[in-house]
Design a protein around this motif. Structure first.
Motif, PDB file in Angstrom:
ATOM      1  N   PHE A 120      28.194  28.604  46.079  1.00  0.00           N
ATOM      2  CA  PHE A 120      29.527  28.626  45.591  1.00  0.00           C
ATOM      3  C   PHE A 120      29.919  30.074  46.057  1.00  0.00           C
ATOM      4  CE2 PHE A 120      27.401  26.011  42.143  1.00  0.00           C
ATOM      5  CZ  PHE A 120      28.023  24.838  42.934  1.00  0.00           C
ATOM      6  N   GLU A 121      31.341  29.943  46.474  1.00  0.00           N
ATOM      7  CA  GLU A 121      32.109  31.180  46.620  1.00  0.00           C
ATOM      8  C   GLU A 121      33.291  31.298  45.785  1.00  0.00           C
ATOM      9  OE1 GLU A 121      32.465  32.009  50.750  1.00  0.00           O
ATOM     10  OE2 GLU A 121      30.483  32.297  50.916  1.00  0.00           O
ATOM     11  N   THR A 122      33.945  32.401  45.676  1.00  0.00           N
ATOM     12  CA  THR A 122      35.219  32.452  44.924  1.00  0.00           C
ATOM     13  C   THR A 122      36.427  32.748  45.786  1.00  0.00           C
ATOM     14  OG1 THR A 122      34.638  34.577  44.128  1.00  0.00           O
ATOM     15  CG2 THR A 122      34.026  32.579  42.609  1.00  0.00           C
ATOM     16  N   ASN A 123      37.609  32.198  45.505  1.00  0.00           N
ATOM     17  CA  ASN A 123      38.865  32.775  45.991  1.00  0.00           C
ATOM     18  C   ASN A 123      39.202  34.175  45.537  1.00  0.00           C
ATOM     19  OD1 ASN A 123      40.156  32.195  43.761  1.00  0.00           O
ATOM     20  ND2 ASN A 123      41.547  30.495  44.665  1.00  0.00           N
ATOM     21  N   GLY A 131      39.259  34.299  41.797  1.00  0.00           N
ATOM     22  CA  GLY A 131      37.941  33.986  40.886  1.00  0.00           C
ATOM     23  C   GLY A 131      37.810  32.537  40.918  1.00  0.00           C
ATOM     24  N   CYS A 132      38.514  31.449  41.646  1.00  0.00           N
ATOM     25  CA  CYS A 132      38.346  30.089  41.590  1.00  0.00           C
ATOM     26  C   CYS A 132      37.073  29.803  42.342  1.00  0.00           C
ATOM     27  CB  CYS A 132      39.696  29.502  41.988  1.00  0.00           C
ATOM     28  SG  CYS A 132      39.357  27.835  41.930  1.00  0.00           S
ATOM     29  N   PRO A 133      36.361  29.205  41.796  1.00  0.00           N
ATOM     30  CA  PRO A 133      35.003  28.842  42.830  1.00  0.00           C
ATOM     31  C   PRO A 133      35.301  27.634  43.441  1.00  0.00           C
ATOM     32  CG  PRO A 133      34.640  28.399  40.331  1.00  0.00           C
ATOM     33  CD  PRO A 133      35.882  29.002  40.419  1.00  0.00           C
ATOM     34  N   TYR A 134      34.428  27.551  44.765  1.00  0.00           N
ATOM     35  CA  TYR A 134      34.357  26.293  45.567  1.00  0.00           C
ATOM     36  C   TYR A 134      33.203  26.441  46.244  1.00  0.00           C
ATOM     37  CZ  TYR A 134      35.515  29.851  49.256  1.00  0.00           C
ATOM     38  OH  TYR A 134      35.473  30.829  49.834  1.00  0.00           O
ATOM     39  N   VAL A 135      32.840  25.082  46.856  1.00  0.00           N
ATOM     40  CA  VAL A 135      31.702  24.748  47.416  1.00  0.00           C
ATOM     41  C   VAL A 135      31.497  25.512  48.735  1.00  0.00           C
ATOM     42  CG1 VAL A 135      29.976  23.088  48.599  1.00  0.00           C
ATOM     43  CG2 VAL A 135      31.177  22.314  46.492  1.00  0.00           C
ATOM     44  N   ALA A 136      30.694  26.427  48.966  1.00  0.00           N
ATOM     45  CA  ALA A 136      30.355  27.327  50.338  1.00  0.00           C
ATOM     46  C   ALA A 136      29.700  26.524  51.008  1.00  0.00           C
ATOM     47  CB  ALA A 136      30.444  28.858  50.029  1.00  0.00           C
TER      48      ALA A 136
END
Ligand SMILES: CC(C)(COP(=O)(O)OP(=O)(O)OC[C@H]1O[C@@H](n2cnc3c(N)ncnc32)[C@H](O)[C@@H]1OP(=O)(O)O)[C@@H](O)C(=O)NCCC(=O)NCCS
Length: 268
Positions: free
Chosen positions: A82-85, A88-93
């Motif tokens: 996961f990474e965050t924008n 701080g919003c996480p998303y699948v990287a």
């Protein structure tokens, strides 16, 4: 404690799945085993929690997220990256091919929720409604004027529930936008009376009302939940809700990745 891998669940753009875990249903040994699923960065964050219930919520949230995503794609639970924008919003990287799998996570005392959809924007919020709040004092600092007025006009015995309805809905929306409280909380508001909540915007928070589909309900007598979804098509998604206790796959147990204690100091 282990379960065989099932065939991937179907998911499309017009569907949103909400997975719920009651923290009280997760036994101590199972909870400890979730540490095996964490990345190094997640372990580091988990270790830094000073209060046990916050650490447990975080750990269960991560286990729910990882085991849930692996229901939709043949990816080992501990392989998701996961990474965050910027907010701080996480998303699948990683896997990069699965970045369209969109999720949002929320945890509160006693409950964790994970909402999943394909390509759309999704936000979920859960709150324990038993916690100490002064609705009339807090409302003007976080709600829009119509919400503040409505709350003031609500009979005292119904005010707490209505406060948490607004709170969770507003959180679900800002989480679906991925921007947290950088959005103007007074720039949008909800109408609660009617078959489903409706969102409205002012110039302080420009957006299109027709994009959003929102729900609210009480998953338990002491929890409020709200969900906000904008599908790519604009159509209202089908909502599927399931209760689950995250379990580790046999592969993670067999490989015994990491140690359960994780080197975390004793917690209160
Ligand atoms: C961080 C924030 C996104 C949610 O915070 P919260 O309600 O305390 O916590 P929740 O349990 O519902 O959500 C936390 C999860 O949201 C996700 N998240 C973090 N930042 C996010 C963002 N910008 N957008 C969407 N999701 C986000 C993370 O997965 C996080 O869980 P994790 O830290 O275990 O990975 C943000 O809304 C916030 O700071 N809220 C403060 C409370 C407030 O003033 N609310 C006003 C209500 S009207």
């Amino acid at each position: 404690m282990t379960e065989p891998r099932a065939a991937p669940l179907p998911l499309d753009e017009d569907r949103v799945d909400v997975w719920l875990t009651a923290l009280g249903a997760v036994e101590h040994d199972l909870l400890s085993s979730y540490v095996r699923l964490l990345s190094a960065a997640e372990r580091e964050r988990w270790r830094r929690f000073l209060v046990r219930h916050a650490a447990d919520q975080y750990l269960t949230g991560r286990a729910l997220l990882r085991t849930t995503l692996s229901r939709y794609a043949p990816v080992p639970e501990d392989a998701w990256v996961f990474e965050t924008n910027a907010y701080g919003c996480p998303y699948v990287a990683e896997p990069a091919a699965l970045r369209d799998l969109r999720f949002n996570l929320s945890h509160t005392e006693g409950l964790v929720a994970c909402a999943v959809t394909l390509r759309g924007d999704v936000g979920v919020d859960v709150e324990n409604t038993g916690r100490e709040v002064d609705p009339l004092a807090l409302a003007p600092t976080v709600f829009a004027a119509p919400e503040v007025r409505d709350l003031a006009a609500t009979p005292p015995e119904a005010r707490r529930q209505r406060f948490f309805a607004y709170w969770t809905l507003k959180e679900a929306y800002i989480k679906a936008r991925g921007m947290g409280i950088s959005l103007a909380l007074g720039g949008f508001w909800f109408e609660l009376d009617g078959p489903a909540p409706r969102i409205h915007f002012s110039d302080l928070c420009p957006d299109r009302e027709e994009r959003w589909h929102v729900w609210r309900w009480q998953p338990t007598p002491s929890h409020a939940l709200a969900l906000a979804v904008a599908t790519p098509s604009g159509r209202a998604p089908r909502l599927v809700v399931r209760w689950v206790v995250p379990t580790l796959p046999a592969s993670a147990i067999a490989e015994g990745r990491g140690d359960d204690a994780g080197g975390r100091p004793a917690l209160r």
